[in-house]
Scaffold this motif. Structure first.
Motif, PDB file in Angstrom:
ATOM      1  N   TYR A  27       0.803  -1.224   0.000  1.00 25.50           N
ATOM      2  CA  TYR A  27       0.000   0.000   0.000  1.00 25.50           C
ATOM      3  C   TYR A  27       0.839   1.279   0.000  1.00 25.50           C
ATOM      4  O   TYR A  27       0.310   2.348  -0.254  1.00 25.50           O
ATOM      5  CB  TYR A  27      -0.931   0.030   1.223  1.00 25.50           C
ATOM      6  CG  TYR A  27      -1.837  -1.164   1.353  1.00 25.50           C
ATOM      7  CD1 TYR A  27      -2.993  -1.270   0.575  1.00 25.50           C
ATOM      8  CD2 TYR A  27      -1.542  -2.188   2.249  1.00 25.50           C
ATOM      9  CE1 TYR A  27      -3.825  -2.372   0.692  1.00 25.50           C
ATOM     10  CE2 TYR A  27      -2.382  -3.286   2.378  1.00 25.50           C
ATOM     11  CZ  TYR A  27      -3.514  -3.379   1.603  1.00 25.50           C
ATOM     12  OH  TYR A  27      -4.338  -4.463   1.718  1.00 25.50           O
ATOM     13  N   GLU A  36       2.917  -2.242 -10.291  1.00 29.56           N
ATOM     14  CA  GLU A  36       1.475  -2.396 -10.543  1.00 29.56           C
ATOM     15  C   GLU A  36       1.064  -1.693 -11.841  1.00 29.56           C
ATOM     16  O   GLU A  36       0.279  -2.225 -12.632  1.00 29.56           O
ATOM     17  CB  GLU A  36       0.660  -1.809  -9.387  1.00 29.56           C
ATOM     18  CG  GLU A  36       0.711  -2.618  -8.103  1.00 29.56           C
ATOM     19  CD  GLU A  36      -0.048  -1.951  -6.960  1.00 29.56           C
ATOM     20  OE1 GLU A  36      -0.446  -2.664  -6.042  1.00 29.56           O
ATOM     21  OE2 GLU A  36      -0.231  -0.712  -6.985  1.00 29.56           O
ATOM     22  N   LYS A 203      -5.852   0.561  -3.752  1.00 31.78           N
ATOM     23  CA  LYS A 203      -6.413  -0.740  -3.374  1.00 31.78           C
ATOM     24  C   LYS A 203      -7.354  -0.639  -2.167  1.00 31.78           C
ATOM     25  O   LYS A 203      -8.179  -1.526  -1.955  1.00 31.78           O
ATOM     26  CB  LYS A 203      -5.274  -1.740  -3.105  1.00 31.78           C
ATOM     27  CG  LYS A 203      -4.477  -2.074  -4.378  1.00 31.78           C
ATOM     28  CD  LYS A 203      -3.467  -3.191  -4.197  1.00 31.78           C
ATOM     29  CE  LYS A 203      -2.310  -2.833  -3.300  1.00 31.78           C
ATOM     30  NZ  LYS A 203      -1.499  -1.672  -3.797  1.00 31.78           N
ATOM     31  N   ALA A 206     -10.440  -0.511  -3.975  1.00 31.57           N
ATOM     32  CA  ALA A 206     -10.681  -1.795  -4.648  1.00 31.57           C
ATOM     33  C   ALA A 206     -11.174  -2.837  -3.645  1.00 31.57           C
ATOM     34  O   ALA A 206     -12.050  -3.647  -3.955  1.00 31.57           O
ATOM     35  CB  ALA A 206      -9.409  -2.267  -5.349  1.00 31.57           C
ATOM     36  N   GLU A 207     -10.635  -2.820  -2.431  1.00 25.67           N
ATOM     37  CA  GLU A 207     -11.000  -3.806  -1.410  1.00 25.67           C
ATOM     38  C   GLU A 207     -12.372  -3.530  -0.788  1.00 25.67           C
ATOM     39  O   GLU A 207     -13.010  -4.442  -0.263  1.00 25.67           O
ATOM     40  CB  GLU A 207      -9.982  -3.769  -0.246  1.00 25.67           C
ATOM     41  CG  GLU A 207      -8.610  -4.291  -0.565  1.00 25.67           C
ATOM     42  CD  GLU A 207      -7.664  -4.134   0.635  1.00 25.67           C
ATOM     43  OE1 GLU A 207      -8.124  -3.773   1.736  1.00 25.67           O
ATOM     44  OE2 GLU A 207      -6.459  -4.348   0.446  1.00 25.67           O
ATOM     45  N   TYR A 411      -6.412 -10.561  -4.594  1.00 23.87           N
ATOM     46  CA  TYR A 411      -4.963 -10.624  -4.364  1.00 23.87           C
ATOM     47  C   TYR A 411      -4.314 -11.851  -4.986  1.00 23.87           C
ATOM     48  O   TYR A 411      -3.115 -11.852  -5.234  1.00 23.87           O
ATOM     49  CB  TYR A 411      -4.657 -10.495  -2.872  1.00 23.87           C
ATOM     50  CG  TYR A 411      -4.749  -9.041  -2.467  1.00 23.87           C
ATOM     51  CD1 TYR A 411      -3.811  -8.126  -2.941  1.00 23.87           C
ATOM     52  CD2 TYR A 411      -5.798  -8.567  -1.702  1.00 23.87           C
ATOM     53  CE1 TYR A 411      -3.908  -6.785  -2.639  1.00 23.87           C
ATOM     54  CE2 TYR A 411      -5.909  -7.224  -1.384  1.00 23.87           C
ATOM     55  CZ  TYR A 411      -4.969  -6.336  -1.858  1.00 23.87           C
ATOM     56  OH  TYR A 411      -5.067  -5.002  -1.575  1.00 23.87           O
ATOM     57  N   TRP A 414      -3.715 -10.402  -8.343  1.00 28.90           N
ATOM     58  CA  TRP A 414      -2.669  -9.387  -8.160  1.00 28.90           C
ATOM     59  C   TRP A 414      -1.304 -10.070  -8.090  1.00 28.90           C
ATOM     60  O   TRP A 414      -0.355  -9.672  -8.775  1.00 28.90           O
ATOM     61  CB  TRP A 414      -2.958  -8.625  -6.863  1.00 28.90           C
ATOM     62  CG  TRP A 414      -2.082  -7.445  -6.565  1.00 28.90           C
ATOM     63  CD1 TRP A 414      -2.331  -6.146  -6.887  1.00 28.90           C
ATOM     64  CD2 TRP A 414      -0.831  -7.464  -5.865  1.00 28.90           C
ATOM     65  NE1 TRP A 414      -1.308  -5.348  -6.424  1.00 28.90           N
ATOM     66  CE2 TRP A 414      -0.366  -6.135  -5.791  1.00 28.90           C
ATOM     67  CE3 TRP A 414      -0.054  -8.466  -5.283  1.00 28.90           C
ATOM     68  CZ2 TRP A 414       0.830  -5.774  -5.179  1.00 28.90           C
ATOM     69  CZ3 TRP A 414       1.140  -8.121  -4.672  1.00 28.90           C
ATOM     70  CH2 TRP A 414       1.573  -6.784  -4.623  1.00 28.90           C
TER      71      TRP A 414
END
Lengths: 420, 187
Positions: A27, A36, A203, A206-207, A411, A414
């Motif tokens: 993060y 990324e 993220k 996103a989460e 993830y 990811w």
């Protein structure tokens, strides 16, 4: 026990039979963010907009994918084309505004002019170049791939890798049910989106969109306000069957499913409140189909798209600690005007920078962003519900409503892409 | 009342200021706008609610076109119930987006009474600068950064026996087309 074959400092996702954890570094580590951009946003299908934003030839929209400026433009054949927003001459950006209309694309710096399809039409004072100068070689570069599914536009900067059809296949039936709420089977973007900025990693958003665990806590103030001031609750209180789903390629869903008359769902309440809408829906679908269609879902399409009841949400990573979120309100095409107005007012009440819900979510993202700096290599725990996972109809992982099944799916994808 | 207006719009649905002089002086209007600014900055939101008429509207458009508020998404579009919900939530529930709370400073300038609308309400334009910050500990990301929001504001005031009251407050933020951070306070 974690598998410690690889030193903790190099691994980010710890996915074992007993636990699922990700390193807090993902993060706030700028190097990981750069990877990324390259390996996720530069190599997967990234949502860029909806075709209704570009209804006519010459309509264009500028977007950013993997930090690269891109033009989406509808050409004379009615196809949407994605071009890199960079003059081939000296690199100046061609289009500056977010939405525009153009018959040709002209660079203001030295007047190089391109057709809608990117072909170089002409350069001023061409005698400055030899007769061998081949204009066909100097058109605007095209983005490697562009695809559309029922109007949802995606681009992929990489020529290789799976097709858009393959990318969406795991959750296509859920996307189709999302569209089926519209009498014409289509949605239309009506106005500019709610735009939100926060000083934190992409993220977190996103989460959060399909996290069924946070709502009672983060949005306690909203629920309490609605209980005190909103319309009286239905009796008997409708109960929803909640579940989470995690799919291949990182997609995930938080689902609330109800039985006829579907009053615990958005779509069911719209049918109750607007008889004309109910008549249309019942004329198109049998009750069993409406069970599927009215189920409320927060659907995440990896890596940057959410489909919600009122809006399409787009996550735009600007930097490791800067993110923009856009909420595109859409009309269910073919539904009565009052349905659109009602959905818009419901959306405005909860969502957007001044809604009664969104700012509480954003507050959690900046709290995450702050807290994660303590013990920077420590993990966050995404193992909730691992012991009660089961399999769904398409082989997807299914969990209870508050389980972190969609986060684990996110993830795993990811990790797969970042390990390339 | 209709929600259409002329400030900063492309719709032009309101006619130019009429020849009749509104029955309200600039200093009376300014006093109301200053009082509103003070109530907001003192977080006396209950008293702020009382400034509005029953059918009053608090409106922060995203884009202000002829399509109207049923087709143009707004940042806020509050009738009396919407305003009451906003204030109730802030004052009576656990709100994380206002913990710690915003401090604001409203500066009201360029006050101009431009006329009356079709319904006899007095149309007032002003320019407002709103400073905002949430104070927290040193480590806290998302706090401690003062912001300056700028807006053209349109008030429609109804003359009542108790003096002028707000029939509509429309806030056209300078950066309404840009991404905005936490806006859970009142403008």
């Amino acid at each position: 026990m974690l598998d410690n074959q690889v030193p903790m400092t190099q691994r980010a996702v710890f996915d074992t039979a007993d636990t699922f954890e990700v390193s807090g570094r993902i993060y706030h580590d700028a190097e990981i963010f750069n990877r990324e951009i390259q390996l996720i946003f530069g190599r997967t299908w990234v949502y860029v907009g909806h075709e209704s934003e570009l209804p006519a030839p010459g309509d264009l929209k500028t977007v950013v994918v993997a930090q690269q400026p891109i033009i989406l433009i509808r050409d004379d054949d009615g196809e949407v084309i994605a071009l890199l927003n960079r003059c081939r001459h000296r690199g100046a950006v061609i289009c500056r505004t977010e939405h525009d209309h153009a018959n040709t694309l002209r660079c203001p710096y030295h007047g190089w002019t391109y057709a809608k399809d990117g072909n170089l039409l002409g350069v001023p004072n061409p005698s400055g170049y030899p007769s061998t100068f081949d204009k066909s070689r100097w058109g605007l570069r095209r983005v490697a791939r562009i695809g559309s599914y029922r109007g949802l536009l995606f681009v992929n900067l990489a020529t290789d890798g799976h097709s858009l059809e393959e990318h969406l296949a795991p959750i296509r039936r859920y996307i189709d049910w999302w569209f089926d709420r519209a009498p014409d089977g289509n949605v239309k973007i009506l106005s500019p989106p709610h735009r939100i900025h926060y000083p934190g990693n992409w993220k977190w958003q996103a989460e959060n969109g399909h996290d069924g665990y946070h709502g009672d806590f983060v949005h306690e103030s909203y629920h309490r306000t609605e209980r005190e001031l909103g319309p009286p609750p239905a009796r008997p209180k409708p109960q929803a069957q909640k579940c989470t789903r995690g799919f291949t390629f990182g997609h995930g869903i938080f689902e609330r499913r109800v039985r006829s008359p579907w009053l615990a769902s958005w779509t069911g309440r719209l049918m109750r409140d607007f008889p004309e809408y109910e008549r249309i829906m019942r004329s198109r679908f049998a009750d069993a189909e409406l069970d599927d269609i009215t189920a409320r879902r927060d659907t995440f399409v990896f890596p940057n798209l959410y489909l919600f009841e009122t809006h399409i949400r787009v996550i735009e990573p600007l930097a490791v600690n800067r993110t923009t979120v856009k909420m595109q309100f859409y009309e269910l095409q073919g539904s009565p005007q009052e349905v659109t107005a009602s959905r818009m007012k419901s959306h405005e009440r909860f969502f957007g920078p001044s809604g009664l819900g969104t700012p509480d979510d954003i507050e959690m993202f900046v709290r995450n962003e702050t807290g994660i700096r303590a013990s920077p290599d420590d993990t966050v725990l995404l193992a909730r519900g691992m012991h009660r996972e089961r399999r769904g109809p398409d082989g997807e992982v299914v969990g209870d409503g508050s389980d972190e099944v969609p986060l684990r799916a996110l993830y795993r994808e990811w990790d797969r892409l970042m390990s390339a | 009342m209709t929600a259409s207006s002329s400030l900063g719009t492309s719709s032009g649905t309101t006619s130019a200021p009429p020849d009749t002089v509104p029955d309200l002086r600039v200093d009376e209007v300014t006093a109301l706008l200053f009082r509103e600014a003070r109530l907001l900055d003192d977080v006396q939101w209950d008293k702020w609610l009382d400034l509005f008429t029953e059918d009053g509207l608090y409106w922060i458009p995203l884009e202000d076109t002829a399509a109207g508020p049923d087709r143009d998404l707004a940042i806020a579009y509050d009738d009396a119930e919407g305003r009451a919900a906003r204030v109730f939530r802030r004052q009576r529930t656990r709100v994380y987006d206002q913990d710690p709370p915003s401090r604001t400073v409203h500066a009201v300038c360029n006050v101009e009474v431009v006329g009356t609308d079709d319904e006899g309400d007095v149309v007032v334009y002003s320019t407002q600068f709103v400073g905002e910050v949430r104070a927290g500990g040193d480590a806290q990301i998302g706090l401690n950064s003062p912001r300056l929001l700028m807006a053209r504001v349109e008030h429609r005031l109804q003359l009542t026996d108790d003096g002028p009251r707000i029939r509509m407050k429309k806030v056209l933020l300078l950066d309404r087309a840009q991404p905005l951070y936490n806006m859970s306070f009142l403008i």
